[in-house]
Design a protein around this motif. Structure first.
Motif, PDB file in Angstrom:
ATOM      1  N   GLY A   1       0.800  -1.216   0.000  1.00 60.80           N
ATOM      2  CA  GLY A   1       0.000   0.000   0.000  1.00 60.80           C
ATOM      3  C   GLY A   1       0.833   1.266   0.000  1.00 60.80           C
ATOM      4  O   GLY A   1       1.919   1.319  -0.556  1.00 60.80           O
ATOM      5  N   ILE A   2       0.312   2.331   0.649  1.00 53.89           N
ATOM      6  CA  ILE A   2       1.048   3.597   0.712  1.00 53.89           C
ATOM      7  C   ILE A   2       1.511   3.908   2.129  1.00 53.89           C
ATOM      8  O   ILE A   2       2.235   4.871   2.338  1.00 53.89           O
ATOM      9  N   GLY A   3       1.095   3.089   3.108  1.00 53.52           N
ATOM     10  CA  GLY A   3       1.439   3.387   4.495  1.00 53.52           C
ATOM     11  C   GLY A   3       2.928   3.487   4.735  1.00 53.52           C
ATOM     12  O   GLY A   3       3.425   4.445   5.337  1.00 53.52           O
ATOM     13  N   LEU A   4       3.687   2.505   4.244  1.00 54.79           N
ATOM     14  CA  LEU A   4       5.128   2.505   4.479  1.00 54.79           C
ATOM     15  C   LEU A   4       5.825   3.613   3.696  1.00 54.79           C
ATOM     16  O   LEU A   4       6.832   4.161   4.155  1.00 54.79           O
ATOM     17  N   SER A   5       5.294   3.966   2.525  1.00 55.88           N
ATOM     18  CA  SER A   5       5.903   5.061   1.768  1.00 55.88           C
ATOM     19  C   SER A   5       5.722   6.388   2.497  1.00 55.88           C
ATOM     20  O   SER A   5       6.610   7.243   2.489  1.00 55.88           O
ATOM     21  N   LEU A   6       4.585   6.554   3.174  1.00 53.67           N
ATOM     22  CA  LEU A   6       4.367   7.769   3.953  1.00 53.67           C
ATOM     23  C   LEU A   6       5.301   7.823   5.151  1.00 53.67           C
ATOM     24  O   LEU A   6       5.763   8.897   5.543  1.00 53.67           O
ATOM     25  N   VAL A   7       5.593   6.664   5.728  1.00 55.65           N
ATOM     26  CA  VAL A   7       6.563   6.621   6.830  1.00 55.65           C
ATOM     27  C   VAL A   7       7.908   7.157   6.351  1.00 55.65           C
ATOM     28  O   VAL A   7       8.551   7.971   7.016  1.00 55.65           O
ATOM     29  N   ARG A   8       8.336   6.696   5.182  1.00 60.39           N
ATOM     30  CA  ARG A   8       9.626   7.160   4.664  1.00 60.39           C
ATOM     31  C   ARG A   8       9.606   8.660   4.382  1.00 60.39           C
ATOM     32  O   ARG A   8      10.564   9.375   4.702  1.00 60.39           O
ATOM     33  N   GLU A   9       8.503   9.150   3.789  1.00 57.19           N
ATOM     34  CA  GLU A   9       8.413  10.575   3.483  1.00 57.19           C
ATOM     35  C   GLU A   9       8.493  11.420   4.751  1.00 57.19           C
ATOM     36  O   GLU A   9       9.182  12.439   4.785  1.00 57.19           O
ATOM     37  N   ILE A  10       7.781  11.003   5.788  1.00 59.35           N
ATOM     38  CA  ILE A  10       7.806  11.752   7.044  1.00 59.35           C
ATOM     39  C   ILE A  10       9.186  11.688   7.679  1.00 59.35           C
ATOM     40  O   ILE A  10       9.732  12.700   8.146  1.00 59.35           O
ATOM     41  N   ALA A  11       9.781  10.487   7.696  1.00 56.96           N
ATOM     42  CA  ALA A  11      11.095  10.324   8.318  1.00 56.96           C
ATOM     43  C   ALA A  11      12.135  11.201   7.633  1.00 56.96           C
ATOM     44  O   ALA A  11      12.887  11.932   8.300  1.00 56.96           O
ATOM     45  N   VAL A  12      12.173  11.162   6.315  1.00 60.44           N
ATOM     46  CA  VAL A  12      13.156  11.951   5.568  1.00 60.44           C
ATOM     47  C   VAL A  12      12.921  13.443   5.774  1.00 60.44           C
ATOM     48  O   VAL A  12      13.866  14.228   5.892  1.00 60.44           O
ATOM     49  N   ARG A  13      11.648  13.802   5.853  1.00 57.43           N
ATOM     50  CA  ARG A  13      11.322  15.218   6.008  1.00 57.43           C
ATOM     51  C   ARG A  13      11.910  15.804   7.286  1.00 57.43           C
ATOM     52  O   ARG A  13      12.296  16.972   7.340  1.00 57.43           O
ATOM     53  N   TYR A  14      11.994  14.993   8.320  1.00 53.58           N
ATOM     54  CA  TYR A  14      12.508  15.483   9.599  1.00 53.58           C
ATOM     55  C   TYR A  14      13.921  14.980   9.886  1.00 53.58           C
ATOM     56  O   TYR A  14      14.354  14.926  11.031  1.00 53.58           O
ATOM     57  N   GLY A  15      14.643  14.617   8.835  1.00 51.67           N
ATOM     58  CA  GLY A  15      16.048  14.250   8.998  1.00 51.67           C
ATOM     59  C   GLY A  15      16.279  12.828   9.467  1.00 51.67           C
ATOM     60  O   GLY A  15      17.356  12.507   9.954  1.00 51.67           O
ATOM     61  N   GLY A  16      15.278  11.961   9.319  1.00 46.31           N
ATOM     62  CA  GLY A  16      15.410  10.580   9.762  1.00 46.31           C
ATOM     63  C   GLY A  16      15.400   9.606   8.597  1.00 46.31           C
ATOM     64  O   GLY A  16      15.608   9.982   7.436  1.00 46.31           O
ATOM     65  N   SER A  17      15.131   8.337   8.901  1.00 44.82           N
ATOM     66  CA  SER A  17      15.103   7.303   7.870  1.00 44.82           C
ATOM     67  C   SER A  17      14.289   6.120   8.364  1.00 44.82           C
ATOM     68  O   SER A  17      13.957   6.023   9.552  1.00 44.82           O
ATOM     69  N   VAL A  18      13.970   5.200   7.459  1.00 43.74           N
ATOM     70  CA  VAL A  18      13.288   3.961   7.820  1.00 43.74           C
ATOM     71  C   VAL A  18      13.868   2.864   6.940  1.00 43.74           C
ATOM     72  O   VAL A  18      14.155   3.092   5.765  1.00 43.74           O
ATOM     73  N   HIS A  19      14.058   1.687   7.501  1.00 39.23           N
ATOM     74  CA  HIS A  19      14.626   0.593   6.731  1.00 39.23           C
ATOM     75  C   HIS A  19      14.209  -0.749   7.322  1.00 39.23           C
ATOM     76  O   HIS A  19      13.682  -0.820   8.440  1.00 39.23           O
ATOM     77  N   VAL A  20      14.436  -1.815   6.544  1.00 37.37           N
ATOM     78  CA  VAL A  20      14.190  -3.171   7.033  1.00 37.37           C
ATOM     79  C   VAL A  20      15.397  -3.583   7.870  1.00 37.37           C
ATOM     80  O   VAL A  20      16.492  -3.766   7.340  1.00 37.37           O
ATOM     81  N   PHE A  21      15.196  -3.713   9.164  1.00 38.06           N
ATOM     82  CA  PHE A  21      16.284  -4.093  10.063  1.00 38.06           C
ATOM     83  C   PHE A  21      16.646  -5.563   9.858  1.00 38.06           C
ATOM     84  O   PHE A  21      17.827  -5.925   9.781  1.00 38.06           O
ATOM     85  N   THR A  22      15.628  -6.405   9.763  1.00 42.30           N
ATOM     86  CA  THR A  22      15.846  -7.821   9.488  1.00 42.30           C
ATOM     87  C   THR A  22      14.547  -8.431   8.983  1.00 42.30           C
ATOM     88  O   THR A  22      13.463  -7.933   9.282  1.00 42.30           O
ATOM     89  N   SER A  23      14.655  -9.496   8.192  1.00 45.04           N
ATOM     90  CA  SER A  23      13.472 -10.208   7.713  1.00 45.04           C
ATOM     91  C   SER A  23      13.845 -11.654   7.435  1.00 45.04           C
ATOM     92  O   SER A  23      14.664 -11.940   6.557  1.00 45.04           O
ATOM     93  N   THR A  24      13.247 -12.571   8.201  1.00 47.92           N
ATOM     94  CA  THR A  24      13.478 -13.999   8.047  1.00 47.92           C
ATOM     95  C   THR A  24      12.132 -14.716   8.123  1.00 47.92           C
ATOM     96  O   THR A  24      11.086 -14.080   8.268  1.00 47.92           O
ATOM     97  N   ALA A  25      12.176 -16.041   8.051  1.00 51.37           N
ATOM     98  CA  ALA A  25      10.950 -16.824   8.173  1.00 51.37           C
ATOM     99  C   ALA A  25      10.329 -16.684   9.556  1.00 51.37           C
ATOM    100  O   ALA A  25       9.159 -17.017   9.752  1.00 51.37           O
TER     101      ALA A  25
END
Length: 263
Positions: free
Chosen positions: A220-244
Motif C-alpha cells: 500500500g502507501i502506508g510505508l511510503s508515507l513513513v519514509r516521506e515523514i522520516a526523511v522530512r525530519y532528517g530521519g530514515s526507515v529501513h528493514v532491520f531484518t526479515s526472516t521466516a
C-alpha cells in the motif's frame, strides 16, 4: 562480413530525455495540486467537526461514561487536522526538510500509536509490547502526531502479517544522536522484492513458497508515507531484518539538541 554500428542520434536522445523531464515535472505539479486542493477542502469540515465535539464535551455532565470516548474522538479529530495541514504544507514546499519543530516525548507518541492499534490487534488475539529504556530516550524534534502516524503504519503492517495468538514488539533504542523505533512481527518475512522497495508506493512482492500465513505481497502507501515523514525530519526507515521467523522495520529520527538549561 564486417559488422556495422548503428549510429546513435544524440539530438533525438536528448530531446526524449528533455521531454521526459518536462512530463515528469508536470505530473508532480499536478499531483501536488490535487493534494493541496483536497487538503483545503478537508480543512474546514474537520475544524467544524472538532468544534462540535468540543461543544459536546463541554455539555457532558461530570462523570459521564461517554466522556473518555468523546475525548478520544476530539484527539483523533485534532490528529486529522494536523495530517491535513502537514499534507498541505508538504505540497506547498515540495516536501522539503523541516527543522523548526517543537520538542516532543517520543515514547508518549509511540504509546499513543500502540493504544490505537491495540483495538485492531485484539481481533487476532495479538498483543503489542513496548521495550523502551528507563529513563526514556529523551525528546526528539519531530511532531508527536507524525511519530504516532509512522508507528501506526508500521504496526498496521505488522498486524496484517503476524499470526493469531502471538505478539508484536515495539523497541526503542538510543544512540548519541538518534532514537530508533523498531517494530518486530512474527510474520513469514519479506519475499520476492528488494527490501528497500517496500517503502515505494503500492509496492508488491511475490508470495512466499511456503503455505501458512497471509503472503506479504502488497504494501500500500502506508510505508511510503513513513519514509516521506522520516526523511522530512532528517530521519530514515529501513528493514532491520526479515526472516521466516518475522520482520523488523526500524524508524530512526534525530534526537533534539539539549540546551544548557536542560543539562
Amino acid at each position: 562480413m564486417t559488422s556495422r554500428k548503428i549510429p546513435v542520434i544524440d539530438s533525438d536522445t536528448r530531446a526524449i530525455r528533455r521531454a521526459s523531464r518536462i512530463v515528469g515535472t508536470r505530473i508532480a505539479i499536478a499531483c501536488a495540486g490535487v493534494v493541496a486542493d483536497a487538503s483545503h477542502e478537508l480543512r474546514t469540515p474537520l475544524a467544524v467537526l472538532d468544534a462540535r465535539l468540543q461543544i459536546l464535551q463541554r455539555a457532558l455532565p461530570t462523570g459521564d461514561p461517554s466522556s473518555s470516548v468523546v475525548a478520544d474522538l476530539r484527539s483523533d479529530a485534532k490528529d486529522l487536522i494536523h495530517i491535513v495541514n502537514e499534507l498541505l504544507e508538504s505540497a506547498e514546499i515540495g516536501g522539503a526538510a523541516v527543522h523548526d519543530t517543537a520538542v516532543v516525548d517520543l515514547v508518549a507518541a509511540v504509546d499513543a500509536a500502540m493504544q490505537s492499534m491495540a483495538l485492531i490487534a485484539i481481533d487476532k488475539h495479538i498483543t503489542i509490547e513496548l521495550d523502551a529504556p528507563q529513563p526514556g530516550p529523551g525528546p526528539v524534534r519531530v511532531p508527536a502526531s507524525s511519530i504516532t502516524r509512522c508507528v501506526v503504519a508500521l504496526l498496521d503492517n505488522a498486524v496484517r502479517f503476524t499470526p493469531r495468538d502471538s505478539a508484536i514488539t515495539v523497541g526503542v533504542a538510543v544512540t548519541k544522536k538518534t532514537v530508533a523505533v523498531t517494530v518486530r512481527d512474527r510474520g513469514p518475512g519479506i519475499h520476492g522484492i528488494d527490501h528497500a522497495r517496500i517503502f515505494d508506493r503500492f509496492a508488491h512482492s511475490a508470495p512466499p513458497d511456503a503455505d501458512g500465513d497471509e503472503a506479504r505481497t502488497g504494501f500500500g502507501i502506508g510505508l511510503s508515507l513513513v519514509r516521506e515523514i522520516a526523511v522530512r525530519y532528517g530521519g530514515s526507515v529501513h528493514v532491520f531484518t526479515s526472516t521466516a521467523a518475522g520482520t523488523a522495520l526500524s524508524l530512526t529520527v534525530p534526537r533534539a539538541k539539549q540546551t544548557r538549561s536542560a543539562l
